[in-house]
Design a protein around this motif. Structure first.
Motif, PDB file in Angstrom:
ATOM      1  N   THR A  45      27.854  38.725  54.517  1.00  0.00           N
ATOM      2  CA  THR A  45      26.786  38.528  53.975  1.00  0.00           C
ATOM      3  C   THR A  45      25.450  38.249  54.716  1.00  0.00           C
ATOM      4  O   THR A  45      24.212  38.609  54.332  1.00  0.00           O
ATOM      5  CB  THR A  45      26.659  37.183  52.876  1.00  0.00           C
ATOM      6  OG1 THR A  45      27.836  37.337  52.016  1.00  0.00           O
ATOM      7  CG2 THR A  45      25.480  36.847  52.113  1.00  0.00           C
ATOM      8  N   THR A  46      25.778  37.770  55.941  1.00  0.00           N
ATOM      9  CA  THR A  46      24.903  37.661  56.629  1.00  0.00           C
ATOM     10  C   THR A  46      24.084  38.991  57.250  1.00  0.00           C
ATOM     11  O   THR A  46      22.870  39.270  57.453  1.00  0.00           O
ATOM     12  CB  THR A  46      25.201  36.954  58.338  1.00  0.00           C
ATOM     13  OG1 THR A  46      25.826  35.678  58.118  1.00  0.00           O
ATOM     14  CG2 THR A  46      24.151  36.791  59.229  1.00  0.00           C
ATOM     15  N   LEU A  47      25.030  40.043  57.441  1.00  0.00           N
ATOM     16  CA  LEU A  47      24.799  41.457  57.858  1.00  0.00           C
ATOM     17  C   LEU A  47      23.692  42.041  56.413  1.00  0.00           C
ATOM     18  O   LEU A  47      22.927  42.511  56.587  1.00  0.00           O
ATOM     19  CB  LEU A  47      25.868  42.175  58.044  1.00  0.00           C
ATOM     20  CG  LEU A  47      25.586  43.827  58.142  1.00  0.00           C
ATOM     21  CD1 LEU A  47      24.783  44.136  59.415  1.00  0.00           C
ATOM     22  CD2 LEU A  47      26.961  44.528  58.270  1.00  0.00           C
ATOM     23  N   THR A  48      24.241  41.669  55.405  1.00  0.00           N
ATOM     24  CA  THR A  48      23.536  42.036  54.350  1.00  0.00           C
ATOM     25  C   THR A  48      22.115  41.597  54.275  1.00  0.00           C
ATOM     26  O   THR A  48      20.927  42.243  53.806  1.00  0.00           O
ATOM     27  CB  THR A  48      24.106  41.824  52.915  1.00  0.00           C
ATOM     28  OG1 THR A  48      25.589  42.285  52.782  1.00  0.00           O
ATOM     29  CG2 THR A  48      23.366  42.646  51.515  1.00  0.00           C
ATOM     30  N   GLU A  49      21.749  40.129  54.421  1.00  0.00           N
ATOM     31  CA  GLU A  49      20.665  39.677  54.587  1.00  0.00           C
ATOM     32  C   GLU A  49      19.525  40.283  55.597  1.00  0.00           C
ATOM     33  O   GLU A  49      18.423  40.529  55.306  1.00  0.00           O
ATOM     34  CB  GLU A  49      20.838  38.252  54.931  1.00  0.00           C
ATOM     35  CG  GLU A  49      19.559  37.179  54.696  1.00  0.00           C
ATOM     36  CD  GLU A  49      19.339  36.892  53.169  1.00  0.00           C
ATOM     37  OE1 GLU A  49      18.409  36.049  53.257  1.00  0.00           O
ATOM     38  OE2 GLU A  49      20.258  37.266  52.334  1.00  0.00           O
ATOM     39  N   ARG A  50      20.186  40.580  56.875  1.00  0.00           N
ATOM     40  CA  ARG A  50      19.563  41.273  57.786  1.00  0.00           C
ATOM     41  C   ARG A  50      19.055  42.648  57.358  1.00  0.00           C
ATOM     42  O   ARG A  50      17.865  43.220  57.651  1.00  0.00           O
ATOM     43  CB  ARG A  50      20.316  41.382  59.118  1.00  0.00           C
ATOM     44  CG  ARG A  50      20.204  40.285  60.131  1.00  0.00           C
ATOM     45  CD  ARG A  50      20.163  39.109  59.232  1.00  0.00           C
ATOM     46  NE  ARG A  50      20.117  37.857  60.379  1.00  0.00           N
ATOM     47  CZ  ARG A  50      20.565  36.566  60.153  1.00  0.00           C
ATOM     48  NH1 ARG A  50      21.048  36.163  58.765  1.00  0.00           N
ATOM     49  NH2 ARG A  50      20.219  35.659  60.964  1.00  0.00           N
ATOM     50  N   GLY A 213      11.054  39.872  69.142  1.00  0.00           N
ATOM     51  CA  GLY A 213      10.299  39.465  68.089  1.00  0.00           C
ATOM     52  C   GLY A 213      11.309  38.305  67.342  1.00  0.00           C
ATOM     53  O   GLY A 213      12.485  38.067  67.677  1.00  0.00           O
ATOM     54  N   PRO A 214      10.635  37.536  66.516  1.00  0.00           N
ATOM     55  CA  PRO A 214      11.217  36.115  66.088  1.00  0.00           C
ATOM     56  C   PRO A 214      12.568  36.663  65.119  1.00  0.00           C
ATOM     57  O   PRO A 214      13.650  35.678  65.525  1.00  0.00           O
ATOM     58  CB  PRO A 214      10.157  35.697  65.208  1.00  0.00           C
ATOM     59  CG  PRO A 214       8.919  36.190  65.640  1.00  0.00           C
ATOM     60  CD  PRO A 214       9.219  37.550  66.014  1.00  0.00           C
ATOM     61  N   ASN A 215      12.544  37.651  64.600  1.00  0.00           N
ATOM     62  CA  ASN A 215      13.915  38.001  63.889  1.00  0.00           C
ATOM     63  C   ASN A 215      14.315  39.122  64.294  1.00  0.00           C
ATOM     64  O   ASN A 215      15.047  40.042  63.436  1.00  0.00           O
ATOM     65  CB  ASN A 215      13.565  38.188  62.638  1.00  0.00           C
ATOM     66  CG  ASN A 215      13.211  36.730  61.852  1.00  0.00           C
ATOM     67  OD1 ASN A 215      13.795  35.799  61.972  1.00  0.00           O
ATOM     68  ND2 ASN A 215      11.767  36.741  61.399  1.00  0.00           N
ATOM     69  N   GLY A 216      14.168  39.745  65.595  1.00  0.00           N
ATOM     70  CA  GLY A 216      14.819  41.160  65.973  1.00  0.00           C
ATOM     71  C   GLY A 216      14.138  42.273  65.483  1.00  0.00           C
ATOM     72  O   GLY A 216      14.860  43.209  65.373  1.00  0.00           O
ATOM     73  N   GLU A 217      13.001  42.164  64.861  1.00  0.00           N
ATOM     74  CA  GLU A 217      12.502  43.434  64.037  1.00  0.00           C
ATOM     75  C   GLU A 217      11.921  44.344  65.199  1.00  0.00           C
ATOM     76  O   GLU A 217      11.640  45.429  64.484  1.00  0.00           O
ATOM     77  CB  GLU A 217      11.552  42.930  62.986  1.00  0.00           C
ATOM     78  CG  GLU A 217      10.157  42.407  63.724  1.00  0.00           C
ATOM     79  CD  GLU A 217      10.345  40.449  63.635  1.00  0.00           C
ATOM     80  OE1 GLU A 217       9.603  39.808  63.042  1.00  0.00           O
ATOM     81  OE2 GLU A 217      11.363  40.204  64.087  1.00  0.00           O
ATOM     82  N   GLU A 218      11.487  44.014  66.434  1.00  0.00           N
ATOM     83  CA  GLU A 218      10.946  44.934  67.258  1.00  0.00           C
ATOM     84  C   GLU A 218      12.198  45.710  68.010  1.00  0.00           C
ATOM     85  O   GLU A 218      12.847  44.792  68.901  1.00  0.00           O
ATOM     86  CB  GLU A 218       9.998  44.355  67.816  1.00  0.00           C
ATOM     87  CG  GLU A 218       9.373  45.321  68.867  1.00  0.00           C
ATOM     88  CD  GLU A 218       8.280  44.421  70.157  1.00  0.00           C
ATOM     89  OE1 GLU A 218       8.053  44.941  70.877  1.00  0.00           O
ATOM     90  OE2 GLU A 218       7.806  43.340  69.786  1.00  0.00           O
ATOM     91  N   VAL A 219      12.404  46.743  67.746  1.00  0.00           N
ATOM     92  CA  VAL A 219      13.507  47.610  68.689  1.00  0.00           C
ATOM     93  C   VAL A 219      12.662  48.367  69.648  1.00  0.00           C
ATOM     94  O   VAL A 219      11.885  49.234  69.319  1.00  0.00           O
ATOM     95  CB  VAL A 219      14.103  48.364  67.817  1.00  0.00           C
ATOM     96  CG1 VAL A 219      15.295  49.162  68.357  1.00  0.00           C
ATOM     97  CG2 VAL A 219      14.700  47.666  66.363  1.00  0.00           C
ATOM     98  N   ARG A 220      13.024  47.973  71.074  1.00  0.00           N
ATOM     99  CA  ARG A 220      12.687  48.985  72.147  1.00  0.00           C
ATOM    100  C   ARG A 220      13.712  49.677  72.600  1.00  0.00           C
ATOM    101  O   ARG A 220      14.855  49.382  72.709  1.00  0.00           O
ATOM    102  CB  ARG A 220      12.213  47.929  73.123  1.00  0.00           C
ATOM    103  CG  ARG A 220      11.115  46.894  72.757  1.00  0.00           C
ATOM    104  CD  ARG A 220      10.756  45.997  73.704  1.00  0.00           C
ATOM    105  NE  ARG A 220       9.883  44.930  73.328  1.00  0.00           N
ATOM    106  CZ  ARG A 220       9.354  44.007  73.977  1.00  0.00           C
ATOM    107  NH1 ARG A 220      10.045  43.501  75.176  1.00  0.00           N
ATOM    108  NH2 ARG A 220       8.392  43.283  73.560  1.00  0.00           N
TER     109      ARG A 220
END
Length: 728
Positions: A45-50, A213-220
C-alpha cells in the motif's frame, strides 16, 4: 517547484484520462492492468501511495498507519483498514505514467483475505510482486506466486525496504530463484544499503538514479559510481545469461560474448516477461521515496497490454466449446463481474471488459442467469471515489451501478442472439473456521443482522453463512479468526449491530481408508404406487493423483447394460453426492471418496428418481461404516519470526500444540521457523506469542490441507458428537 510540478502532472493526467474510454486498439496498447501483491507488511500500500503521487493522481502522501486516523493511505479507504494498518479489501484505481494508462488493484497481504488477491489476479494482465529486502520470500509470497502461476500472470518483482537494517537484495534474488523457482535477474544495483541507501543503478541503460526533493519527486541521472562498476557489469552479464536461457536472440549474444544494444535488451526482457519465462527484479524503498519511478518505467516497458494476452471463453451456445477473445472494441461484448461491493447508491459491480465496449444506456445480458438489463451508470474507481464515464473499451476495468448479479457472472450484448459466452470462474478456497453468532438485541427490528450477513456473502465468496438445523444457531465460516473478527466489527460499525459470538469451531472433514461394497434395496409400499430402487457397487478412497487434481468426489458408472434405466443414473449420483454432506463419525462433510456403480435393478411401475436417490443414500450409509472412516482436521502452514533468544520457547510452544517443525533459519539474530500445526491448536496463539516474546514475535498462517486426526483426539470429538446427538 514541487507544487507546480504536481499541478502540471495532474493536468497532463487529466488530459490523458479524457482519452480513456475511447475504445480501440490504439488505446488498449497503451493500457496496463496490474495488481500489487505481497506478503503482509512488505509495503504494497505504501508503494501504491507513491505511484499515485508520482503520477499526479494524489497531491500529498499519507502513510498506511499515521497519527491521524482520517489520513491513512488513499487505497485503505475503510476506517477499519486505517486503524489496523492493514489492507482488508482490494481497492482499484487508475492513473497515467508518461503515455501509458495504468489500472491498479492494491490487494491484502494477510492470508485471511487471500480471495481478494485471487479475484484481482483473475482479471489482471500483469502484477508487481513486492518483497521485503530483509524478510525476502515469506509464506504469503509463496502463496501469491502460486496464484500468479495459476492464472499465468506475468510479473515484475520489487525488492522494497532497502533502507532497513539487514537489507540484502542479493539474498532475496537467490530466494526468488530457489524458493519460487523463477528465472529472475536484477535490472538494477543498489547505491548503498540501510541508512546509506541513496539510489539505484540501471543495468540496461548503465546510468545511476538518485532521488531528491521533499518526496523524492526529483530524479537525477548520473554516471555509475566507480565502486559499483564491476558489480554492475557482473549483473549485466548475468541478465544476458538468464535471458539467453529463454530467448534465442539473446542466447546468440551470450555465446558470442557480445552485449546487445539497450533497445534490443529491453525488447527481449519484454518478450520473456510476457511469455512468463523471466522476471525482471527492481528495487528501492517506497517509504523513503526511492526507486518507484524506475519501477513505473518497468511496468510500462515490460508488463503486457491487453493486446499481448490471449484469453478465451466457454460458448454456452456451442456445448461449452472454448473460443478465443479478441481485444476489439467492435466485437460482441464479453465482460466479467469479479467483485461486488455495497455502496450508498446500491450494489457496485466491478467488471473487466475483455471484448467489445460497455456504454452507458446500452442493454446487456447476464449469460449466467439470462437476465436482460439496461446499464444506467458506468464509473471508474479511485479507491472509494468515483468518476462517471460514458464508455469503457476492451481491456478496461470499471464499475457498474444498478446491476444485480453474483461474483463470477459474465455479461454480453443483450441484442446479439446465439451468443452466450461464459468466462472461467476463479478458484475459491474452502473456509476453515466457523463461529456461532447472534445479535445482542434479540428483536433486531430493522433486520440489519440479516442484511449484513447477506451483503457480506455476496461480496466475499469465502465468507459463508448457514443456520444449524438442530440448534437453529447462525454459523458464519471464513478463512481465519481475523477474517471473521473483521466482519463482526464491520457489522457493528456499518450496520449498528452488536453480536455475541461463540468459541471458534474447526471445520473438520471425514474420509474413508479402505474399499467397501454395497448392495442396497430401497422399497416402500403404502397403497398406490410405491418406491423401488436397488443399487450395487463399492466405494473406495480416491487415488493420490485424483486428490492432487483437486477432486473430492468421483462417481463412475460401470454397469453393463441398463439394469438401472439411464434416466435414473443421475439420481443415483445425486443421492451419493448429497450423502457426502454429513459423515457418520462426527457429522462433518466427507471428502476423498470414489463411488463405483456396477449393478442394480428397477421396477416398471414403482421406480422413480426419488426412489433411486434414497437407495443411493442408504447404500452410502451402509458402505461408509465398513470403509474405515476417519476424521480429518485442517492443518495450517505457519511461519514464525522471533528474536533468537526466544526461539527455544517458541519451538517448545509449537511442540505442545502438536506442531511439526519443518525448518528453522537464522539471520541477524532473527529466527524464522517454518512449521505445520493443526488449526484447532492455533486458537489464542497470537496472545501466547506476544507474551512469550515481549511482543517481539510475529506469525502468519495459511491452510495447507486436511489430514488424519490422531485417534485419541478424534475419540474426544466423536464422544462430544454422540452426546449432542443423544441430547437432541
Amino acid at each position: 517547484m514541487p507544487g507546480q510540478r504536481q499541478t502540471e502532472v495532474a493536468a497532463l493526467a487529466a488530459i490523458g484520462m479524457q482519452t480513456r474510454g475511447l475504445a480501440g486498439e490504439a488505446n488498449s496498447e497503451l493500457l496496463r492492468n496490474i495488481g500489487i501483491s505481497a506478503h503482509i507488511d512488505s509495503g504494497k500500500t505504501t508503494l501504491t501511495e507513491r505511484i499515485l503521487f508520482y503520477t499526479g493522481r494524489i497531491n500529498a502522501i499519507n502513510e498506511v498507519k499515521g497519527k491521524d486516523p482520517n489520513k491513512g493511505a488513499k487505497m485503505d479507504s475503510m476506517e477499519l483498514e486505517r486503524e489496523k494498518g492493514i489492507t482488508i479489501q482490494s481497492a482499484a484505481t487508475y492513473t497515467q505514467w508518461k503515455d501509458t494508462n495504468i489500472n491498479i488493484i492494491d490487494t491484502p497481504g494477510h492470508v485471511d483475505f487471500t480471495v481478494e488477491v485471487e479475484r484481482a489476479l483473475r482479471v489482471l494482465d500483469g502484477a508487481i510482486m513486492v518483497l521485503c529486502s530483509v524478510g525476502g520470500v515469506q509464506s504469503q509470497s509463496i502463496t501469491v506466486d502460486r496464484q500468479m502461476k495459476r492464472y499465468n500472470v506475468p510479473r515484475v518483482a520489487f525488492i522494497n525496504k532497502l533502507d532497513r537494517m539487514g537489507a540484502n537484495p542479493d539474498k532475496v534474488l537467490d530466494a526468488i530463484r530457489e524458493k519460487l523457482r523463477l528465472n529472475a535477474a536484477m535490472m538494477q544495483v543498489p547505491i548503498g544499503l540501510e541508512e546509506n541507501h541513496d539510489g539505484i543503478v540501471d543495468i540496461v541503460d548503465q546510468v545511476a538514479y538518485t532521488f531528491h526533493g521533499p518526496n523524492g519527486e526529483e530524479v537525477r541521472k548520473g554516471p555509475i559510481p566507480e565502486d559499483l562498476a564491476d558489480k554492475v557489469e557482473m549483473r549485466r552479464m548475468e541478465l544476458l545469461e538468464r535471458l539467453g536461457e529463454v530467448d534465442e536472440e539473446m542466447e546468440e549474444f551470450f555465446l558470442m560474448e557480445e552485449m546487445p544494444e539497450p533497445d534490443a535488451l529491453r525488447a527481449a526482457i519484454r518478450r520473456a516477461t510476457i511469455a512468463n519465462t523471466f522476471v525482471p527484479v527492481f528495487m528501492g524503498s517506497a517509504f523513503k521515496n526511492r526507486g518507484v519511478q524506475p519501477l513505473l518505467d518497468g511496468v510500462e516497458n515490460f508488463l503486457p497490454s491487453p493486446l499481448d494476452m490471449k484469453y478465451s471463453y466457454l460458448d454456452l451456445a456451442d456445448e461449452e466449446a472454448s473460443k478465443p477473445l479478441a481485444c476489439d472494441a467492435k466485437a460482441p461484448l464479453v465482460a466479467l463481474a469479479f467483485k461486488l461491493e455495497e455502496s450508498r447508491f446500491g450494489q457496485l459491480t466491478y467488471v473487466r471488459v475483455y471484448q467489445g465496449s460497455l456504454k452507458r444506456g446500452m442493454f446487456i445480458r447476464n449469460s449466467t442467469t439470462g437476465k436482460r438489463v439496461k446499464l444506467p451508470r458506468v464509473v471508474r474507481m479511485h479507491s472509494e471515489e468515483m468518476e462517471d464515464v460514458d464508455e469503457v473499451g476492451p481491456g478496461e476495468i470499471a464499475a457498474l451501478f444498478g446491476i444485480e448479479c453474483s461474483s463470477g457472472d459474465t455479461f454480453c450484448d443483450a441484442d446479439i442472439k446465439d451468443f452466450n459466452p461464459s468466462m472461467l470462474t476463479m478458484f475459491v478456497p474452502e473456509p476453515v473456521v466457523s463461529l456461532a453468532i447472534k445479535p445482542k438485541d434479540r428483536s433486531d427490528s430493522s433486520g440489519n443482522f440479516g442484511k449484513a450477513l447477506q451483503r457480506f456473502q455476496r461480496e466475499d465468496p469465502t465468507f459463508r453463512v448457514k443456520v444449524d438445523n438442530e440448534s437453529k444457531e447462525t454459523i458464519i465460516s471464513g478463512m481465519g479468526e481475523l477474517h471473521l473478527e473483521v466482519y463482526l466489527e464491520r457489522m457493528r460499525r456499518e450496520y449498528k449491530v452488536d453480536t455475541i459470538a461463540g468459541m471458534p469451531q474447526v471445520n473438520y472433514r471425514e474420509t474413508i481408508t479402505q474399499r467397501a461394497e454395497f448392495n442396497y434395496t430401497h422399497k416402500k409400499q403404502s397403497g398406490g404406487s410405491g418406491q423401488f430402487g436397488r443399487v450395487e457397487g463399492y466405494i473406495e478412497p480416491l487415488s493420490e493423483e485424483e486428490i492432487q487434481e483437486g477432486k473430492e468426489f468421483v462417481f463412475l458408472n460401470q454397469m453393463i447394460g441398463n439394469a438401472i434405466p439411464p434416466e435414473y443414473v443421475s439420481s443415483v449420483e445425486k443421492g451419493f453426492q448429497e450423502s457426502m454432506e454429513k459423515g457418520v463419525i462426527v457429522g462433518h462433510p466427507l471428502q476423498g471418496v470414489k463411488v463405483v456403480l456396477v449393478d442394480g435393478s428397477a421396477h416398471s411401475v414403482d421406480s422413480n428418481e426419488m426412489a433411486f436417490k434414497l437407495a443411493a443414500r442408504g447404500a452410502f450409509r451402509q458402505a461408509v461404516n465398513e470403509a474405515g472412516p476417519v476424521v480429518l482436521e485442517p492443518v495450517m502452514k505457519v511461519e514464525i519470526q522471533v528474536p533468537e533468544e526466544y526461539q527455544g520457547t517458541v519451538v517448545g510452544g509449537i511442540n505442545r500444540r502438536r506442531g511439526t517443525i519443518l525448518e528453522s533459519d537464522m539471520e541477524d539474530d532473527l529466527a524464522t521457523i517454518q512449521c505445520e500445526v493443526p488449526l484447532k491448536e492455533m486458537f489464542g496463539y497470537s496472545t501466547e506469542i506476544r507474551s512469550a516474546t515481549q511482543a517481539k514475535g510475529e506469525f502468519t498462517m495459511e491452510f495447507k490441507a486436511h489430514e488424519a486426526m490422531p485417534q485419541h483426539e478424534a475419540e474426544e470429538l466423536i464422544r462430544k458428537y454422540k452426546e449432542a446427538e443423544n441430547d437432541s
